[in-house]
Design a protein around this motif. Sequence first.
Motif, PDB file in Angstrom:
ATOM      1  N   GLY A   1       3.600   4.542 -14.513  1.00 10.61           N
ATOM      2  CA  GLY A   1       2.745   4.517 -13.333  1.00 10.61           C
ATOM      3  C   GLY A   1       3.535   4.073 -12.108  1.00 10.61           C
ATOM      4  N   GLY A   2       2.827   3.492 -11.141  1.00 11.28           N
ATOM      5  CA  GLY A   2       3.465   2.934  -9.962  1.00 11.28           C
ATOM      6  C   GLY A   2       3.971   3.959  -8.981  1.00 11.28           C
ATOM      7  N   GLY A   3       4.676   3.468  -7.985  1.00  8.74           N
ATOM      8  CA  GLY A   3       5.227   4.332  -6.950  1.00  8.74           C
ATOM      9  C   GLY A   3       4.162   4.794  -5.977  1.00  8.74           C
ATOM     10  N   LYS A   4       4.573   5.673  -5.085  1.00  9.20           N
ATOM     11  CA  LYS A   4       3.704   6.138  -4.008  1.00  9.20           C
ATOM     12  C   LYS A   4       2.659   7.116  -4.537  1.00  9.20           C
ATOM     13  CE  LYS A   4       4.124   8.133   0.615  1.00  9.20           C
ATOM     14  NZ  LYS A   4       5.064   8.679   1.600  1.00  9.20           N
TER      15      LYS A   4
ATOM     16  N   ALA B   1       2.653  -7.057  -2.467  1.00  8.58           N
ATOM     17  CA  ALA B   1       3.664  -7.927  -3.077  1.00  8.58           C
ATOM     18  C   ALA B   1       3.611  -9.324  -2.470  1.00  8.58           C
ATOM     19  CB  ALA B   1       5.058  -7.319  -2.896  1.00  8.58           C
ATOM     20  N   ASN B   2       3.382  -9.395  -1.171  1.00 13.96           N
ATOM     21  CA  ASN B   2       3.296 -10.694  -0.495  1.00 13.96           C
ATOM     22  C   ASN B   2       2.089 -11.487  -0.994  1.00 13.96           C
ATOM     23  OD1 ASN B   2       4.158 -12.601   1.653  1.00 13.96           O
ATOM     24  ND2 ASN B   2       2.164 -12.089   2.505  1.00 13.96           N
ATOM     25  N   ALA B   3       0.954 -10.810  -1.157  1.00 17.08           N
ATOM     26  CA  ALA B   3      -0.244 -11.490  -1.675  1.00 17.08           C
ATOM     27  C   ALA B   3       0.009 -12.024  -3.083  1.00 17.08           C
ATOM     28  CB  ALA B   3      -1.435 -10.534  -1.679  1.00 17.08           C
TER      29      ALA B   3
ATOM     30  N   TYR C   1       3.013   3.689   2.966  1.00 13.29           N
ATOM     31  CA  TYR C   1       3.080   3.093   1.628  1.00 13.29           C
ATOM     32  C   TYR C   1       3.932   1.828   1.615  1.00 13.29           C
ATOM     33  CZ  TYR C   1       4.247   2.292  -3.228  1.00 13.29           C
ATOM     34  OH  TYR C   1       4.446   1.690  -4.444  1.00 13.29           O
ATOM     35  N   ASP C   2       5.049   1.836   2.335  1.00  8.70           N
ATOM     36  CA  ASP C   2       5.941   0.666   2.327  1.00  8.70           C
ATOM     37  C   ASP C   2       5.248  -0.579   2.882  1.00  8.70           C
ATOM     38  OD1 ASP C   2       7.990   2.049   1.132  1.00  8.70           O
ATOM     39  OD2 ASP C   2       8.935   2.631   3.022  1.00  8.70           O
ATOM     40  N   LYS C   3       4.441  -0.379   3.930  1.00  9.87           N
ATOM     41  CA  LYS C   3       3.701  -1.525   4.488  1.00  9.87           C
ATOM     42  C   LYS C   3       2.662  -2.025   3.491  1.00  9.87           C
ATOM     43  CE  LYS C   3       4.320  -0.376   9.349  1.00  9.87           C
ATOM     44  NZ  LYS C   3       3.808   0.527  10.371  1.00  9.87           N
TER      45      LYS C   3
ATOM     46  N   ILE D   1      -4.340   4.768   1.782  1.00 10.95           N
ATOM     47  CA  ILE D   1      -3.281   3.779   1.986  1.00 10.95           C
ATOM     48  C   ILE D   1      -2.615   4.012   3.344  1.00 10.95           C
ATOM     49  CG2 ILE D   1      -0.906   3.228   1.229  1.00 10.95           C
ATOM     50  CD1 ILE D   1      -2.009   3.197  -1.644  1.00 10.95           C
ATOM     51  N   LYS D   2      -2.339   5.272   3.646  1.00 14.86           N
ATOM     52  CA  LYS D   2      -1.727   5.615   4.937  1.00 14.86           C
ATOM     53  C   LYS D   2      -2.645   5.214   6.096  1.00 14.86           C
ATOM     54  CE  LYS D   2       0.386   9.529   7.296  1.00 14.86           C
ATOM     55  NZ  LYS D   2       0.513  10.975   7.335  1.00 14.86           N
ATOM     56  N   ASP D   3      -3.940   5.525   5.966  1.00 14.47           N
ATOM     57  CA  ASP D   3      -4.908   5.207   7.023  1.00 14.47           C
ATOM     58  C   ASP D   3      -5.087   3.696   7.195  1.00 14.47           C
ATOM     59  OD1 ASP D   3      -5.299   7.887   7.409  1.00 14.47           O
ATOM     60  OD2 ASP D   3      -7.195   7.984   6.300  1.00 14.47           O
ATOM     61  N   SER D   4      -5.076   2.973   6.078  1.00 17.79           N
ATOM     62  CA  SER D   4      -5.405   1.543   6.114  1.00 17.79           C
ATOM     63  C   SER D   4      -4.208   0.648   6.423  1.00 17.79           C
ATOM     64  CB  SER D   4      -6.028   1.108   4.785  1.00 17.79           C
ATOM     65  OG  SER D   4      -7.192   1.848   4.500  1.00 17.79           O
TER      66      SER D   4
END
Length: 200
Positions: free
Chosen positions: A92-95, A119-121, A111-113, A104-107
């Motif tokens: 799984g995982g990845g973009k 990851a930060n959370a 993807y990187d953001k 994800i793009k809209d929000s």
Amino acid sequence: MGAPFTMNPLPYAEDALSPVISAQTLGFHYGKHHTTYLNTLNKLVENDPLKEKSIEEIVKATAGKEDKRTIFNNAAQVWNHDFYWRSLRPNGGGKPSGRIGEMIKDSFGDYDKFKSELANAATTQFGSGWAWLCLEGGKLTVRKTPNAENPLHLNGVKALLTIDVWEHAYYLDYQNRRVDHVNATIDKLLNWEFAEKNLG
């Protein structure tokens, strides 16, 4: 009369998430920790009308009630773990693509953001807890919760995916390197099909 709640089977073999999560870690995590929460919950509700409700209903009914804190903790941890196992998949995982990829793009912008925020959370949750990808008001958000807490009882918040950052989720494989575990989970194990299904 038998215990009201039974363990849901894992959706894959114990070695299926290796090398990110080893069979040994999965065996202990599912077989000992998750099972203990469920067995404890069964004992706690043995003589309680709550035993007639679903795990989800028990979490919502006991959230924020100090006299029901122990029931909440164990019911929420059963629900969290069932949700967590389905949040992961081999290869799984990845973009992601599809609707979830667009959201994800809209929000988040890209993807990187999004990955950086999730990851930060997960890495900044002090002590034990969870990182969540949620749907709120038509947008995707990232939340972190301590201990057994989850978004189930929050109005207008729907969980889509979660990462477990209790030490027992990664310590046998990563020791204190939570950051490495989190990044590997995001890159290789997140189950985007499950997240998309949860969008409804």
